[in-house]
Write a protein that holds these residues in place. Structure first.
Motif, short mmCIF file in Angstrom:
data_model
loop_
_atom_site.label_atom_id
_atom_site.label_comp_id
_atom_site.label_asym_id
_atom_site.label_seq_id
_atom_site.Cartn_x
_atom_site.Cartn_y
_atom_site.Cartn_z
N LYS A 340 72.63 38.10 -3.33
CA LYS A 340 74.54 37.82 -3.91
C LYS A 340 74.25 37.27 -5.15
CE LYS A 340 76.92 36.36 -0.03
NZ LYS A 340 77.19 35.54 0.98
N ARG A 341 73.59 37.15 -5.29
CA ARG A 341 73.51 36.95 -6.91
C ARG A 341 73.88 38.20 -7.47
NH1 ARG A 341 68.46 35.49 -9.80
NH2 ARG A 341 68.78 37.43 -9.66
N PRO A 342 75.07 38.07 -8.92
CA PRO A 342 75.53 39.53 -9.84
C PRO A 342 74.42 40.49 -10.38
CG PRO A 342 76.36 36.96 -10.67
CD PRO A 342 75.51 36.31 -9.30
N GLN A 343 73.47 39.50 -10.45
CA GLN A 343 72.39 40.45 -10.81
C GLN A 343 71.81 42.06 -9.83
OE1 GLN A 343 72.34 37.04 -11.17
NE2 GLN A 343 71.12 36.38 -12.31
N VAL A 344 72.00 41.57 -8.72
CA VAL A 344 71.46 41.71 -7.76
C VAL A 344 72.56 42.44 -6.92
CG1 VAL A 344 70.55 42.17 -5.41
CG2 VAL A 344 69.48 40.76 -6.36
N GLY A 345 73.84 41.83 -6.19
CA GLY A 345 75.48 42.26 -6.28
C GLY A 345 75.18 42.80 -4.90
N ALA A 346 75.13 42.27 -3.61
CA ALA A 346 75.30 42.89 -2.38
C ALA A 346 76.28 41.47 -1.72
CB ALA A 346 73.65 42.31 -2.01
N LYS A 347 76.65 42.22 -0.88
CA LYS A 347 77.76 41.33 -0.56
C LYS A 347 77.95 40.52 0.69
CE LYS A 347 81.16 44.15 -1.48
NZ LYS A 347 80.83 45.59 -1.68
N GLY A 348 76.09 41.08 1.36
CA GLY A 348 75.77 39.84 2.36
C GLY A 348 74.31 40.23 2.93
N MET A 349 73.33 40.03 3.56
CA MET A 349 72.16 40.70 4.58
C MET A 349 72.46 39.98 5.89
SD MET A 349 68.50 40.38 3.07
CE MET A 349 68.68 38.20 2.80
N VAL A 350 72.02 41.12 6.91
CA VAL A 350 71.95 41.01 7.86
C VAL A 350 70.30 40.88 8.80
CG1 VAL A 350 71.60 42.25 10.28
CG2 VAL A 350 73.77 42.36 8.99
N ARG A 399 70.07 50.70 -1.93
CA ARG A 399 68.48 50.84 -1.94
C ARG A 399 68.07 50.54 -3.39
NH1 ARG A 399 68.11 57.81 -1.22
NH2 ARG A 399 67.72 57.17 0.62
N SER A 400 68.23 50.63 -4.29
CA SER A 400 68.09 49.42 -5.26
C SER A 400 68.63 48.21 -5.01
CB SER A 400 68.44 49.54 -7.18
OG SER A 400 69.67 49.12 -6.85
N GLN A 401 69.23 47.29 -4.71
CA GLN A 401 69.67 46.17 -4.28
C GLN A 401 68.24 45.69 -2.89
OE1 GLN A 401 73.41 46.11 -2.65
NE2 GLN A 401 73.89 45.85 -4.12
N LEU A 402 67.58 46.95 -2.21
CA LEU A 402 66.29 46.79 -1.57
C LEU A 402 65.30 46.55 -1.99
CD1 LEU A 402 66.95 45.79 1.57
CD2 LEU A 402 65.77 47.90 2.25
N SER A 403 65.24 46.83 -2.92
CA SER A 403 63.91 47.24 -3.57
C SER A 403 64.17 46.00 -4.42
CB SER A 403 64.05 48.44 -4.95
OG SER A 403 63.53 48.68 -6.00
#
Ligand code: ASP
Length: 583
Positions: A340-350, A399-403
Motif C-alpha cells: 500500500k506504500r505510494p511507491q507500489v500503490g495497491a489499495k489492499g491485498m487478500v 501486474r506491476s504491483q504484484l511483480s
C-alpha cells in the motif's frame, strides 16, 4: 629503478634476496624496539621490518615519523617471518629494510584506506582516487578489466571488428534526452552526444563491415533514477545477413563464454519467453527466474462471488509464497502495508493461508469457501504450508504491483542468490508503446526496429498489437542487453517515422542520411547492445553499477570530485554564441 618486485610478489623462495620495493604506507606498528610497516601497492601488501638490533638508529627514528599513505621506496633483504600470516600471500616473509627514501609525503586521508572504511559514500566519491586504493574498489576495476578483455577476445575470435564511431553527432533517439554540445565554429548549431551508436553501426553494415562491435560510452540525459549514470558503457554489436535467431545464438555464445570464464558457471541453453508471457507470468519484462512464485490469474475462480473488489477488477492475480504460512499475522500485515506504500500503490491485498492439515484460511472467508480456495491454490501452485497473496485492479498496474511484491518477497526470503545465474531471452516485444501522457505511440525499442514479417499492415489498424523483431537478454531480473533486427529499406523506415509522428520533412532532416544510405544496397542486419556496467556488477555478484565505474557520478548526476557540471565564464559563453538568462 624504483622496484625489483611488487608488494604482492615475494615468497619464501625469495629469502635472502636483496630487493627494492615502492608503495604506500598502509599501516605502522611500533613496539619500541621494533617497527613494522605494511607497504601497499596494487598487487598486495608486504611487511617491512626495522629493529634496534639490525637497523641503524637514524633509519629507525625516521621511520617512526612517517605518516600513513606516504609514498616510499625501500631497499632491504627478504627474511623468513617468525610469526607467519597465512591470510596474506606474502605472509611467510618480511623485508628487513636497510635504506628508505620518501618519494612523496601524504596528507592524512579523510577516511581510512581499508576494506571496511569509515568514509561515507559522498566523501569517498570526492576522494575517489583514495577510494580506488581500497581493495573492494580496486578489485572491482580489475574485475571489469577482466570482463572487457574476455568480451574483446571472444568477439574478435568470432570475427567481429571493433570500430570507433564519433561522439559528436546528431540525435540518436533511444528514448532519453540528448546531451548537447554547442559548436563554436557553427553559430547556433549543436552536436548531440550519442545515446548509442545505433545509426552508425547500421551504416557500418551498409559499409560492408559485416560484424561490428565496440565497447563504447553512451550518454543519456534522463531524470534521476537509482543507480543510473548519465554516461555509461555499452558492448555495442551489429551483424549483417542475420535473422533474429542468428543474433540470439551469437550473443548467447558471448554470455555463456563470460559466465564460464568469469564465474565457472556452465549453462546449456538460455530459455526464451515472449514479452506477453513474461508480463502474464511475472508482471515484468525482465523477470528474475532464479526462483518461482509465478503469477496465477484468478478471474475465473474468484469473480462472480459476492466480493465486489474482485468482481469489479479487470485482473485478479495471485502468487504463492513457499513456506509463507509460517508468516505471523504481523508479518502479513507488514506485507499489506508494503504494497500500500505510494511507491507500489495497491489499495489492499487478500491473503490465504494453506494450513498443514490441508485446510485454507483466507482474509475473505466470508465470500469464499474451502473449495473456492482450493481452486486458488491450484491456479497459483500453492501447497500446504504456503501463503497465497492476491491483488486486483487494472491489468498492467496490478501486474506491476504484484511483480514488485514478488521481488520484495524474494529479497526477504533470500531467494536472490548472487552466485546463481539465470539468463533468459525475452522476445517478441511490441513495436510501439502508447505514451499515457501524450496519447501518442512511440517506438518501444527504437525507430529502426523492424516489425515481425507480415505485420506492417497492422500498423494502421491496431498499432499496439504489432510485434517487433526485438529481444532483451535478462540476467537475474536485470535487462543486460537489448536489440533488434532492423528495418533496412527506405520505404519501411518512412512508414515507421510516419507512425511515430514525424512529418516527411522532419524525418528527412533528422535521419535523411540513414534513409539515403538504405538506397545504396543496405544488407539485412540486426544487433544488440549490452550494458557493460550492469553486466559487470551482476557477474561480480553486486547490484550497484557505481561500484564498478572508476569515476562515477552521484545520484544528482554530479562528479563531486572534479565538481562538474560547472558554470563557464562569460568569454567562453560568448565564443560559443550562447547567452544565459538565468532569471
Ligand atoms: N541501440 C540499442 C540500445 O542502445 C541497442 C540495439 O538495438 O542494438 O538499446
Amino acid at each position: 629503478m624504483y622496484r625489483t618486485h611488487t608488494c604482492g610478489e615475494l615468497r619464501l623462495s625469495h629469502t635472502d634476496k636483496n630487493v627494492v620495493l615502492s608503495g604506500w604506507i598502509s599501516k605502522q606498528r611500533d613496539k619500541g624496539f621494533v617497527v613494522w610497516i605494511d607497504l601497499r601497492d596494487r598487487y598486495g601488501i608486504t611487511q617491512l621490518v626495522f629493529d634496534e638490533e639490525r637497523t641503524s638508529t637514524d633509519l629507525l627514528e625516521n621511520t617512526r615519523k612517517l605518516g600513513r599513505e606516504t609514498v616510499i621506496q625501500v631497499k632491504g633483504k627478504v627474511i623468513e617471518r617468525a610469526s607467519k600470516n597465512p591470510n596474506l600471500p606474502t605472509g611467510d616473509i618480511e623485508v628487513l629494510v636497510t635504506e628508505l627514501t620518501v618519494l612523496n609525503e601524504a596528507l592524512l586521508p579523510p577516511f581510512t584506506i581499508e576494506d571496511e572504511t569509515d568514509g561515507g559514500e559522498e566523501l569517498r566519491m570526492q576522494y575517489r582516487y583514495l577510494d580506488i586504493r581500497r581493495n573492494p574498489v580496486k578489485n572491482n576495476l580489475i574485475f571489469r578489466h577482466k570482463v572487457t578483455m574476455e568480451v574483446r577476445k571472444y568477439l574478435s575470435d568470432q570475427g567481429f571488428i571493433e570500430v570507433e564511431t564519433p561522439y559528436l553527432i546528431k540525435s540518436t533517439p533511444e528514448g532519453a534526452r540528448d546531451f548537447l554540445v554547442p559548436s563554436r565554429m557553427n553559430e547556433g548549431q549543436f552536436y548531440a552526444l550519442p545515446q548509442s551508436p545505433q545509426t552508425f553501426k547500421q551504416l557500418l553494415m551498409v559499409g560492408g563491415m559485416d560484424k561490428y562491435f565496440q565497447i563504447v560510452k553512451c550518454f543519456r540525459d534522463e531524470d534521476l533514477r537509482a543507480d543510473r549514470q548519465p554516461e555509461f558503457t555499452q558492448i555495442d554489436c551489429e551483424m549483417a545477413f542475420v535473422e533474429q535467431e542468428d543474433v540470439l545464438n551469437a550473443f548467447e555464445g558471448l554470455t555463456k563464454h563470460l559466465l564460464k570464464e568469469i564465474k565457472g558457471v556452465e549453462i546449456e541453453s538460455f530459455p526464451r519467453m515472449t514479452f506477453d508471457d513474461a508480463m502474464k507470468r511475472y508482471g515484468n519484462d525482465k523477470p528474475d527466474i532464479r526462483f518461482g512464485m509465478e503469477f496465477g490469474e484468478l478471474n475465473q475462480v474468484a469473480q462472480h462471488k459476492d466480493f465486489n473488489v474482485f468482481n469489479s477488477a479487470e485482473l485478479v492475480v495471485g502468487l504463492s509464497v513457499p513456506g509463507g504460512n509460517a508468516f505471523t499475522r504481523k508479518e502479513i500485515d507488514n506485507l499489506i502495508d508494503w504494497v500500500k506504500r505510494p511507491q507500489v500503490g495497491a489499495k489492499g491485498m487478500v491473503y490465504c493461508r494453506c494450513n498443514d492439515d490441508g485446510s485454507y484460511k483466507s482474509s475473505v472467508d466470508k465470500f469464499y469457501d474451502q473449495d473456492d480456495l482450493a481452486h486458488w491454490a491450484k491456479v497459483t501452485g500453492a501447497e500446504t504450508g504456503d501463503l497465497i497473496l492476491v491483488l486486483s485492479g487494472e491489468t498492467n498496474t496490478t501486474r506491476s504491483q504484484l511483480s514488485a511484491l514478488r521481488m520484495e518477497l524474494a529479497e526477504r526470503l533470500g531467494l536472490r542468490k548472487p552466485d546463481e545465474f539465470a539468463p533468459l531471452w525475452v522476445v517478441d516485444f511490441p513495436l510501439l508503446e502508447l505514451d499515457g501522457e501524450t496519447g501518442h505511440y512511440h517506438a518501444m525499442h527504437h525507430p529502426f526496429t523492424s516489425p515481425k514479417p507480415g505485420q506492417l499492415e497492422l500498423l494502421d489498424q491496431d498499432p499496439g498489437a504489432v510485434r517487433a523483431n526485438a529481444y532483451d537478454l535478462v540476467l537475474n531480473g536485470n535487462e543486460i542487453g537489448g536489440g533488434s533486427i532492423r528495418i533496412h529499406d527506405k520505404e519501411t523506415q518512412a512508414i515507421m517515422f510516419k507512425h511515430l509522428g514525424f512529418t516527411q520533412e522532419e524525418a528527412k532532416a533528422q535521419f535523411g542520411f540513414l534513409m539515403d544510405a538504405f538506397q545504396y544496397g543496405a544488407p539485412p542486419h540486426g544487433g544488440i547492445a549490452f550494458g557493460l556496467d550492469r553486466l559487470v556488477a551482476i557477474l561480480g555478484g553486486q547490484e550497484t553499477i557505481r561500484d564498478f565505474i572508476a569515476f562515477p557520478k552521484n545520484n544528482s548526476g554530479r562528479d563531486v570530485m572534479i565538481d562538474a557540471p560547472a558554470t563557464i565564464d562569460a568569454a567562453q559563453l560568448e565564443e560559443l554564441h550562447l547567452k544565459l538568462d538565468l532569471e
